[in-house]
Enzyme design. Structure first.
Site, PDB file in Angstrom:
ATOM      1  N   GLY A  46      13.481 -25.140 -26.160  1.00 21.53           N
ATOM      2  CA  GLY A  46      12.836 -23.895 -26.537  1.00 21.53           C
ATOM      3  C   GLY A  46      13.721 -23.081 -27.456  1.00 21.53           C
ATOM      4  O   GLY A  46      14.924 -23.354 -27.581  1.00 21.53           O
ATOM      5  N   GLN A  51      17.074 -15.771 -31.678  1.00 19.90           N
ATOM      6  CA  GLN A  51      18.084 -16.823 -31.860  1.00 19.90           C
ATOM      7  C   GLN A  51      18.211 -17.270 -33.316  1.00 19.90           C
ATOM      8  O   GLN A  51      19.178 -17.935 -33.675  1.00 19.90           O
ATOM      9  CB  GLN A  51      17.771 -18.035 -30.982  1.00 19.90           C
ATOM     10  CG  GLN A  51      17.936 -17.762 -29.492  1.00 19.90           C
ATOM     11  CD  GLN A  51      17.682 -19.003 -28.690  1.00 19.90           C
ATOM     12  OE1 GLN A  51      16.544 -19.308 -28.367  1.00 19.90           O
ATOM     13  NE2 GLN A  51      18.731 -19.754 -28.380  1.00 19.90           N
ATOM     14  N   CYS A  88      21.618 -23.538 -23.460  1.00 17.02           N
ATOM     15  CA  CYS A  88      20.971 -22.694 -24.465  1.00 17.02           C
ATOM     16  C   CYS A  88      21.568 -23.028 -25.828  1.00 17.02           C
ATOM     17  O   CYS A  88      22.785 -23.188 -25.944  1.00 17.02           O
ATOM     18  CB  CYS A  88      21.206 -21.227 -24.122  1.00 17.02           C
ATOM     19  SG  CYS A  88      20.496 -20.085 -25.315  1.00 17.02           S
ATOM     20  N   LEU A  89      20.725 -23.110 -26.848  1.00 16.35           N
ATOM     21  CA  LEU A  89      21.209 -23.444 -28.194  1.00 16.35           C
ATOM     22  C   LEU A  89      22.133 -22.350 -28.741  1.00 16.35           C
ATOM     23  O   LEU A  89      22.872 -22.588 -29.686  1.00 16.35           O
ATOM     24  CB  LEU A  89      20.034 -23.676 -29.144  1.00 16.35           C
ATOM     25  CG  LEU A  89      19.159 -24.905 -28.832  1.00 16.35           C
ATOM     26  CD1 LEU A  89      18.000 -25.003 -29.811  1.00 16.35           C
ATOM     27  CD2 LEU A  89      19.968 -26.193 -28.828  1.00 16.35           C
ATOM     28  N   HIS A 130      13.259 -18.655 -19.437  1.00 15.77           N
ATOM     29  CA  HIS A 130      14.477 -18.613 -20.261  1.00 15.77           C
ATOM     30  C   HIS A 130      14.187 -17.988 -21.630  1.00 15.77           C
ATOM     31  O   HIS A 130      14.906 -17.098 -22.090  1.00 15.77           O
ATOM     32  CB  HIS A 130      15.013 -20.048 -20.413  1.00 15.77           C
ATOM     33  CG  HIS A 130      16.227 -20.175 -21.271  1.00 15.77           C
ATOM     34  ND1 HIS A 130      17.431 -20.645 -20.797  1.00 15.77           N
ATOM     35  CD2 HIS A 130      16.422 -19.919 -22.591  1.00 15.77           C
ATOM     36  CE1 HIS A 130      18.319 -20.644 -21.790  1.00 15.77           C
ATOM     37  NE2 HIS A 130      17.729 -20.212 -22.884  1.00 15.77           N
ATOM     38  N   GLU A 131      13.100 -18.425 -22.263  1.00 18.43           N
ATOM     39  CA  GLU A 131      12.777 -17.927 -23.609  1.00 18.43           C
ATOM     40  C   GLU A 131      12.328 -16.467 -23.578  1.00 18.43           C
ATOM     41  O   GLU A 131      12.686 -15.687 -24.460  1.00 18.43           O
ATOM     42  CB  GLU A 131      11.709 -18.809 -24.279  1.00 18.43           C
ATOM     43  CG  GLU A 131      12.105 -20.267 -24.471  1.00 18.43           C
ATOM     44  CD  GLU A 131      13.482 -20.474 -25.086  1.00 18.43           C
ATOM     45  OE1 GLU A 131      13.921 -19.645 -25.908  1.00 18.43           O
ATOM     46  OE2 GLU A 131      14.135 -21.464 -24.720  1.00 18.43           O
ATOM     47  N   HIS A 134      15.167 -14.080 -23.529  1.00 18.19           N
ATOM     48  CA  HIS A 134      15.780 -13.851 -24.848  1.00 18.19           C
ATOM     49  C   HIS A 134      15.163 -12.628 -25.549  1.00 18.19           C
ATOM     50  O   HIS A 134      15.850 -11.927 -26.289  1.00 18.19           O
ATOM     51  CB  HIS A 134      15.574 -15.068 -25.759  1.00 18.19           C
ATOM     52  CG  HIS A 134      16.622 -16.137 -25.616  1.00 18.19           C
ATOM     53  ND1 HIS A 134      17.946 -15.934 -25.908  1.00 18.19           N
ATOM     54  CD2 HIS A 134      16.525 -17.434 -25.238  1.00 18.19           C
ATOM     55  CE1 HIS A 134      18.628 -17.061 -25.710  1.00 18.19           C
ATOM     56  NE2 HIS A 134      17.782 -17.995 -25.299  1.00 18.19           N
TER      57      HIS A 134
HETATM   58 NI    NI Z   1      18.280 -19.985 -24.864  1.00 16.94          NI
END
Ligand code: NI
Length: 150
Positions: A46, A51, A88-89, A130-131, A134
Site C-alpha cells: 500500500g 508518502q 512501511c515503504l 496502516h494507509e 498515514h
Molecule cells: Ni506505510
C-alpha cells in the site's frame, strides 16, 4: 505514468494531517496511477499520498483482493483484533509488530468522486488501517510493540 520517490521517516510531510481531495480531475488520476506504479515497483502492499509528498487523503491498497484506490476514506466500523508484522515503504529496512482490528468497514470515494463502502478483513483490513493512519500523520512505528531491523 511515473514512479515517484517515496518520502522517508524524518521528513515532516509524513507527520501532517492530510486535506480532503476536492477535485476529481486528471491531476488526481495521474497521482493515483503514479502511486499504483510506485507501490508495485517498490513491492509494497500500500501507499498513501503523503508518502509521495502530496498532503491529500488518497491511498492505494494493492492486496490479494485487488488493487484499490480509496479517496477520502473513513472508518464506519472496526472489530476484532489481529497482531502481526508490518513494514512501511517510508521506514526502509525495519519491521515491527502492530495490533490492528481484524475487520473494518470503510466509506470512500473513487477517482470520479462516487461514494462507496467496503468491508475487509485480515491482511486487507491491516493494510487499510496502516494507509489511513498515514493520512493523519501516524506511522506504524508509533503503534508497534517493537521495531527491529530486517
Ligand atoms: Ni506505510
Amino acid at each position: 505514468m511515473a514512479i515517484r520517490q517515496v518520502v522517508q521517516v524524518g521528513d515532516e510531510v509524513l507527520r501532517q494531517k492530510c486535506f480532503p481531495v476536492e477535485k476529481f480531475d486528471e491531476k488526481l488520476w495521474q497521482l493515483l496511477d503514479d502511486m499504483k506504479q510506485t507501490v508495485r515497483f517498490e513491492k509494497g502492499a500500500g501507499l498513501a499520498a503523503p508518502q509521495v509528498g502530496i498532503l491529500r487523503r488518497a491511498v492505494i491498497c494493492d492486496v490479494e483482493e485487488g488493487c484499490f484506490e480509496f479517496i477520502n476514506p473513513r472508518f464506519l466500523q472496526q472489530s476484532g483484533e489481529q497482531s502481526d508484522v508490518e513494514g512501511c515503504l517510508s521506514v526502509k529496512g525495519k519491521h515491527g509488530t502492530v495490533s490492528r482490528p481484524f475487520k473494518v468497514k470503510i466509506a470512500y470515494q473513487d477517482r470520479f468522486g462516487k461514494e462507496h463502502t467496503l468491508a475487509a478483513k485480515g491482511f486487507f483490513a491491516r493494510c487499510i488501517c496502516h494507509e489511513l493512519d498515514h493520512l493523519d500523520g501516524i506511522l506504524y512505528i508509533d503503534r508497534a510493540v517493537n521495531v527491529e531491523k530486517d
